[in-house]
Enzyme design. Structure first.
Site, mmCIF file in Angstrom:
data_model
loop_
_atom_site.group_PDB
_atom_site.id
_atom_site.type_symbol
_atom_site.label_atom_id
_atom_site.label_comp_id
_atom_site.label_asym_id
_atom_site.label_seq_id
_atom_site.Cartn_x
_atom_site.Cartn_y
_atom_site.Cartn_z
ATOM 1 C CB SER A 99 -0.951 -0.031 1.194
ATOM 2 O OG SER A 99 -1.854 1.040 1.169
ATOM 3 C CG ASP A 240 -3.220 3.484 -1.553
ATOM 4 O OD1 ASP A 240 -3.971 3.422 -2.555
ATOM 5 O OD2 ASP A 240 -3.319 2.700 -0.593
ATOM 6 C CG ASP A 242 -3.318 -1.109 -2.358
ATOM 7 O OD1 ASP A 242 -3.055 -0.003 -1.847
ATOM 8 O OD2 ASP A 242 -4.107 -1.915 -1.838
ATOM 9 C CG ASP A 244 -6.628 0.350 -0.679
ATOM 10 O OD1 ASP A 244 -5.733 1.217 -0.661
ATOM 11 O OD2 ASP A 244 -6.699 -0.580 0.160
#
Length: 474
Positions: A99, A240, A242, A244
């Protein structure tokens, strides 16, 4: 390696090879023995752009294939896209990502066929991993042959987001996209262009850059402000690593708070119940017609709160975190379509809802944000702050009222406190300061609220300074 607020985390060099295969194998055994999956079932694997992620994904694929699962490779895709594809196919998933944490770290997020794992699942996976270690059972970490399913995974997520707003919703808007190294960078271009926006691609990087949307760095803010001025942008969006957690900056390049994006999304959806952590702005309860439920920090706790609301018969249930990630527990009717529940963090819906509100009002995003009149909130962190020191500080602050009073004496007098997650203190003058160790990395976080920006930033600086001085004096 351990489970934090969202997924398993550790140093990349520790995760690559046998370690990631071990936890993937433990996850697979848990699915089999709990009858949540059977041999021959599909398991999906996605990943971010960290240098270590392809190797870790390969290790996980090998371990799962050795248990008899059919592994499909979804490649570098946003976590919510992988989760949606998993729900569509009724398949378990693994997302290899750290992340927003530093590039030398990585992690794995696990999904059952019915959605994100909870804390009980985490404990079970940890137990299975320990049993495999104790038994000496062989762990296969060599990559297995897998089918490429990145295209259908991305297409399903594109179709979901392309149906949320009317055609041409962003005509006349000039939107910058800070692409850096997020797996959502190309999908953001496709979706915003689909709605008619003029796109300016910014800052694409082939080297991984950790972007924390909850505590945006001064360097990132300087970039955003420079780009906004140079290109005459109406907004800048990003995510960010990834994809999400959303980042939305106004026409000046100033980032909007993630919990404001969540609040705008709640009104956009017409939510009946909103579940959000204690770190989200204290003004949310008064800013809508929905019921608010507060939880600890982390998507598993928000999901648990949403599930309790659904079990109690509530409809139109959603949640969001202070980082802006949005989760839905029930279907919502949006733009004439029934949009299925997606109970994992999503950056796209809050991004689209916020830009849509500015377009409908025909107002700059800064004016839209100011119209909510929320207490000014700010947050930051001390990086590379030893976990042991964080734990010692929290033990000290919780030890007695005298300890807390002494610690905060240079800052203000204690009015009340909450120990839901970390220690959240309301001072006698109404300001709020909240100390909380990160659940994902060696970081100490501080969240504050005050009437104005200057007062909030002063309080934030005072809180971080007090933490550092306490640690140095140990």
């Amino acid at each position: 390696m351990k489970f934090g607020t969202s997924g398993l985390r550790g140093l990349s060099m520790d995760l690559t090879g046998r370690a990631s295969a071990l936890y993937a194998m433990a996850f697979g055994k848990y699915l089999l023995q709990s009858n949540k999956a059977a041999k021959g079932d599909v398991i999906l694997i996605g990943r971010d752009f960290r240098e270590s992620s392809p190797e870790i994904a390969g290790n996980c694929a090998g371990a799962l294939a050795s248990l008899g699962f059919k592994v499909l490779d979804c490649g570098p895709v946003p976590t919510p896209a992988l989760a949606l594809y998993g729900l569509e196919r009724k398949a378990a998933c693994l997302m290899v990502t750290g992340s927003h944490i530093p590039a030398d770290r990585n992690g794995i997020k696990f999904y059952r066929p019915d959605g994100e794992i909870d804390k009980a699942d985490e404990a079970a996976i940890t137990r299975f991993a320990a049993e495999i270690e104790a038994s000496g059972e062989a762990v296969v970490s060599a990559p297995a042959a897998v089918e490429d399913h990145s295209a259908p995974c991305l297409q399903l997520f594109f179709e979901r987001n392309a149906a949320l707003l009317p055609a041409g919703a962003f005509l006349g808007m000039k939107i910058g996209i800070y692409q850096h190294s997020t797996v959502a960078r190309d999908l953001m271009v496709d979706i915003l262009a689909h709605y008619g926006a003029e796109i300016v691609a910014l800052g694409r990087s082939e080297t991984f850059i950790p972007v924390d949307t909850e505590a945006v760095s001064e360097e990132t803010i300087a970039l955003l402000k420079s780009w906004a001025s140079t290109h005459g942008l109406d907004a800048i969006v990003s995510t960010d690593g990834d994809g999400d957690r959303p980042l939305v900056a106004d026409e000046t390049g100033t980032p909007l708070r993630g919990d404001l994006l969540g609040l705008i999304s709640a009104n956009f959806l017409g939510a009946g119940t909103v579940v959000t952590p204690v770190t989200s702005n204290s003004g949310i309860e008064a800013a809508g017609s929905f019921r608010v439920v507060r939880t600890r920090v982390g998507s598993p706790f928000v999901i648990a709160g949403m599930e309790e609301a659904v079990s109690a018969g509530k409809d139109l249930v959603m949640g969001f975190e202070a980082n802006g990630g949005l989760l839905t527990a029930t279907p919502f009717d949006i733009n004439g379509h029934s949009v299925r529940a997606l109970p994992t963090r999503d950056c796209f819906l809050p991004m689209l809802a916020t830009l849509s509100l500015a377009a409908i009002r025909k107002e700059p995003l800064s004016i839209v944000a100011a119209s909510y009149k929320l207490p000014f909130a700010a947050a930051d962190r001390l990086e590379n702050f030893p976990v042991e020191t964080s734990a010692a500080l929290m033990t000290y602050l919780r030890g007695s009222d005298a300890n807390l009073t002494e610690f905060l004496q240079p800052i203000g007098e204690v009015g009340s406190k909450s120990d839901i997650d970390g220690l959240r203190v309301t001072l006698r003058d109404g300001r709020i300061i909240h100390f909380r160790p990160s659940g994902n990395a060696p970081e100490m976080r501080c969240y504050v609220e005050a009437e104005g920006e200057a007062a909030a930033l002063e309080l934030l600086n005072a809180g971080l300074t007090r933490i550092k001085r306490w640690a140095e004096a140990r």
